[in-house]
Motif scaffolding. Structure first.
Motif, PDB file in Angstrom:
ATOM      1  N   ALA A  14      -3.386   0.378  56.055  1.00 49.52           N
ATOM      2  CA  ALA A  14      -1.894  -0.358  55.586  1.00 49.52           C
ATOM      3  C   ALA A  14      -1.908  -0.505  54.132  1.00 49.52           C
ATOM      4  O   ALA A  14      -2.896  -0.931  53.572  1.00 49.52           O
ATOM      5  CB  ALA A  14      -1.730  -1.674  56.461  1.00 49.52           C
ATOM      6  N   GLY A  15      -0.791  -0.185  53.653  1.00 50.93           N
ATOM      7  CA  GLY A  15      -0.511  -0.377  52.193  1.00 50.93           C
ATOM      8  C   GLY A  15      -0.910   0.926  51.451  1.00 50.93           C
ATOM      9  O   GLY A  15      -0.708   1.148  50.101  1.00 50.93           O
ATOM     10  N   ARG A  67      10.131   4.101  50.140  1.00 47.22           N
ATOM     11  CA  ARG A  67       8.927   4.134  50.586  1.00 47.22           C
ATOM     12  C   ARG A  67       8.414   5.583  50.686  1.00 47.22           C
ATOM     13  O   ARG A  67       7.265   6.192  50.429  1.00 47.22           O
ATOM     14  CB  ARG A  67       8.378   3.554  51.686  1.00 47.22           C
ATOM     15  CG  ARG A  67       8.735   2.047  51.876  1.00 47.22           C
ATOM     16  CD  ARG A  67       7.390   1.330  52.985  1.00 47.22           C
ATOM     17  NE  ARG A  67       8.304   1.793  54.187  1.00 47.22           N
ATOM     18  CZ  ARG A  67       7.486   2.393  55.238  1.00 47.22           C
ATOM     19  NH1 ARG A  67       6.299   2.535  54.964  1.00 47.22           N
ATOM     20  NH2 ARG A  67       7.881   2.722  56.553  1.00 47.22           N
ATOM     21  N   PHE A  68       9.480   6.632  51.084  1.00 44.27           N
ATOM     22  CA  PHE A  68       9.012   7.848  51.301  1.00 44.27           C
ATOM     23  C   PHE A  68       9.861   8.698  50.199  1.00 44.27           C
ATOM     24  O   PHE A  68      11.176   8.393  50.231  1.00 44.27           O
ATOM     25  CB  PHE A  68       9.525   8.394  52.637  1.00 44.27           C
ATOM     26  CG  PHE A  68       8.777   7.727  53.706  1.00 44.27           C
ATOM     27  CD1 PHE A  68       7.603   6.824  53.498  1.00 44.27           C
ATOM     28  CD2 PHE A  68       8.840   8.529  55.093  1.00 44.27           C
ATOM     29  CE1 PHE A  68       6.832   6.376  54.719  1.00 44.27           C
ATOM     30  CE2 PHE A  68       7.976   7.639  56.054  1.00 44.27           C
ATOM     31  CZ  PHE A  68       6.996   6.799  55.988  1.00 44.27           C
ATOM     32  N   THR A  69       9.235   9.727  49.552  1.00 43.20           N
ATOM     33  CA  THR A  69       9.913  10.637  48.779  1.00 43.20           C
ATOM     34  C   THR A  69       9.557  11.934  48.921  1.00 43.20           C
ATOM     35  O   THR A  69       8.433  12.425  49.309  1.00 43.20           O
ATOM     36  CB  THR A  69       9.283  10.327  47.218  1.00 43.20           C
ATOM     37  OG1 THR A  69       9.431   8.968  46.875  1.00 43.20           O
ATOM     38  CG2 THR A  69      10.280  11.274  46.244  1.00 43.20           C
ATOM     39  N   ILE A  70      10.750  12.835  49.189  1.00 43.48           N
ATOM     40  CA  ILE A  70      10.633  14.203  49.393  1.00 43.48           C
ATOM     41  C   ILE A  70      10.780  14.900  48.236  1.00 43.48           C
ATOM     42  O   ILE A  70      11.548  14.499  47.136  1.00 43.48           O
ATOM     43  CB  ILE A  70      11.666  14.691  50.326  1.00 43.48           C
ATOM     44  CG1 ILE A  70      11.285  16.001  50.821  1.00 43.48           C
ATOM     45  CG2 ILE A  70      13.044  14.648  49.923  1.00 43.48           C
ATOM     46  CD1 ILE A  70      12.503  16.585  52.140  1.00 43.48           C
ATOM     47  N   SER A  71       9.919  15.982  48.156  1.00 44.51           N
ATOM     48  CA  SER A  71       9.875  16.613  46.648  1.00 44.51           C
ATOM     49  C   SER A  71       9.668  18.272  47.069  1.00 44.51           C
ATOM     50  O   SER A  71       9.288  18.330  48.223  1.00 44.51           O
ATOM     51  CB  SER A  71       9.074  16.419  45.543  1.00 44.51           C
ATOM     52  OG  SER A  71       7.723  16.427  46.148  1.00 44.51           O
ATOM     53  N   SER A  72       9.908  19.102  46.218  1.00 42.88           N
ATOM     54  CA  SER A  72       9.644  20.624  46.527  1.00 42.88           C
ATOM     55  C   SER A  72       9.047  21.155  45.191  1.00 42.88           C
ATOM     56  O   SER A  72       9.661  20.848  44.113  1.00 42.88           O
ATOM     57  CB  SER A  72      10.925  21.254  46.883  1.00 42.88           C
ATOM     58  OG  SER A  72      12.030  21.306  46.107  1.00 42.88           O
ATOM     59  N   ASP A  73       8.346  22.235  45.413  1.00 42.92           N
ATOM     60  CA  ASP A  73       7.672  23.147  44.359  1.00 42.92           C
ATOM     61  C   ASP A  73       8.298  24.488  44.622  1.00 42.92           C
ATOM     62  O   ASP A  73       7.913  25.162  45.694  1.00 42.92           O
ATOM     63  CB  ASP A  73       6.503  23.128  44.436  1.00 42.92           C
ATOM     64  CG  ASP A  73       5.911  23.922  43.264  1.00 42.92           C
ATOM     65  OD1 ASP A  73       6.543  25.164  42.538  1.00 42.92           O
ATOM     66  OD2 ASP A  73       4.720  23.632  42.911  1.00 42.92           O
ATOM     67  N   LEU A  86       2.116   2.485  53.503  1.00 42.74           N
ATOM     68  CA  LEU A  86       2.397   2.847  54.825  1.00 42.74           C
ATOM     69  C   LEU A  86       1.984   1.376  55.493  1.00 42.74           C
ATOM     70  O   LEU A  86       1.071   0.621  55.343  1.00 42.74           O
ATOM     71  CB  LEU A  86       1.157   3.894  54.984  1.00 42.74           C
ATOM     72  CG  LEU A  86       1.828   5.185  54.498  1.00 42.74           C
ATOM     73  CD1 LEU A  86       0.661   6.168  54.626  1.00 42.74           C
ATOM     74  CD2 LEU A  86       2.947   5.798  55.293  1.00 42.74           C
ATOM     75  N   LYS A  87       2.645   1.489  56.814  1.00 42.37           N
ATOM     76  CA  LYS A  87       2.399   0.610  57.818  1.00 42.37           C
ATOM     77  C   LYS A  87       1.787   0.938  58.849  1.00 42.37           C
ATOM     78  O   LYS A  87       2.162   2.358  59.330  1.00 42.37           O
ATOM     79  CB  LYS A  87       3.797  -0.111  58.129  1.00 42.37           C
ATOM     80  CG  LYS A  87       4.440  -0.512  56.762  1.00 42.37           C
ATOM     81  CD  LYS A  87       6.157  -1.053  56.970  1.00 42.37           C
ATOM     82  CE  LYS A  87       6.646  -1.512  55.860  1.00 42.37           C
ATOM     83  NZ  LYS A  87       7.941  -1.979  56.107  1.00 42.37           N
ATOM     84  N   VAL A 121      -0.761  11.309  61.384  1.00 43.87           N
ATOM     85  CA  VAL A 121      -0.802  10.051  60.360  1.00 43.87           C
ATOM     86  C   VAL A 121      -1.138   8.943  61.327  1.00 43.87           C
ATOM     87  O   VAL A 121      -0.453   8.628  62.145  1.00 43.87           O
ATOM     88  CB  VAL A 121       0.538   9.996  59.571  1.00 43.87           C
ATOM     89  CG1 VAL A 121       0.219   8.826  58.537  1.00 43.87           C
ATOM     90  CG2 VAL A 121       0.664  11.349  58.671  1.00 43.87           C
ATOM     91  N   THR A 122      -2.319   8.486  61.096  1.00 44.57           N
ATOM     92  CA  THR A 122      -2.892   7.200  61.516  1.00 44.57           C
ATOM     93  C   THR A 122      -2.912   5.976  60.545  1.00 44.57           C
ATOM     94  O   THR A 122      -3.631   6.362  59.529  1.00 44.57           O
ATOM     95  CB  THR A 122      -4.009   7.351  62.373  1.00 44.57           C
ATOM     96  OG1 THR A 122      -3.793   8.460  63.328  1.00 44.57           O
ATOM     97  CG2 THR A 122      -4.251   6.120  63.072  1.00 44.57           C
TER      98      THR A 122
END
Length: 125
Positions: A14-15, A67-73, A86-87, A121-122
Motif C-alpha cells: 500500500a502506498g 492517483r491514476f494517469t493514462i499516457s501514450s507513446d 495504491l490501496k 495487481v495485488t
C-alpha cells in the motif's frame, strides 16, 4: 488483426506505485480509443481512464483522478497506466481495451471491441 498485449502489474505494498503497459497492433488508422479497466473479485468491471486518439482527448472516471494517469507513446503504439498511492482496494485484474473506430462522443464505458489478456495487481496492506 488487432492485438492488445499487456505488461506490468504484480504485487506492491500500500502506498506504492505500478505502471501497466498496453501495446496495440493491427490498427490501420489512428481513429481508435484505448482504455483501462479493472475487475475485482465479486465486483463489476470498472472503467478507469481512456484515450480517444480519434480526437486526442483523455478521460478519467472521477474517483481515479489524481492517483491514476493514462499516457501514450504514439510512436510505440503503447498506452500506459501509471498508478500511484495504491490501496488494497485497488487489488484487481486490470485490462486494456480498444474501440475502433472511436466516435467523438465515446465514453470509456463504450470501449469494448478488443481486449488485452489482463494482468493481476495485488496491493498488500
Amino acid at each position: 488483426e488487432v492485438q492488445l498485449v499487456q505488461s506490468g502489474g504484480g504485487m506492491v505494498q500500500a502506498g506504492g506505485s505500478l505502471r501497466l503497459s498496453c501495446e496495440a497492433s493491427g490498427f490501420s488508422a489512428d481513429d481508435y480509443a484505448i482504455g483501462w479497466f479493472r475487475q475485482a473479485p465479486g465486483k463489476e468491471r470498472e472503467a478507469l481512464s481512456c484515450i480517444n486518439r480519434a480526437i486526442g482527448r483523455v478521460y478519467y472516471t472521477d474517483s481515479k483522478t489524481g492517483r491514476f494517469t493514462i499516457s501514450s507513446d504514439n510512436a510505440e503504439n503503447t498506452v500506459y497506466l501509471q498508478m500511484n498511492s495504491l490501496k488494497p482496494d485497488d487489488t484487481a485484474v486490470y485490462y486494456c481495451a480498444a474501440e475502433w473506430p472511436a466516435i467523438g462522443s465515446l465514453t470509456c464505458d463504450d470501449i469494448n471491441d478488443y481486449w488485452g489478456q489482463g494482468t493481476q495487481v495485488t496491493v498488500s496492506s
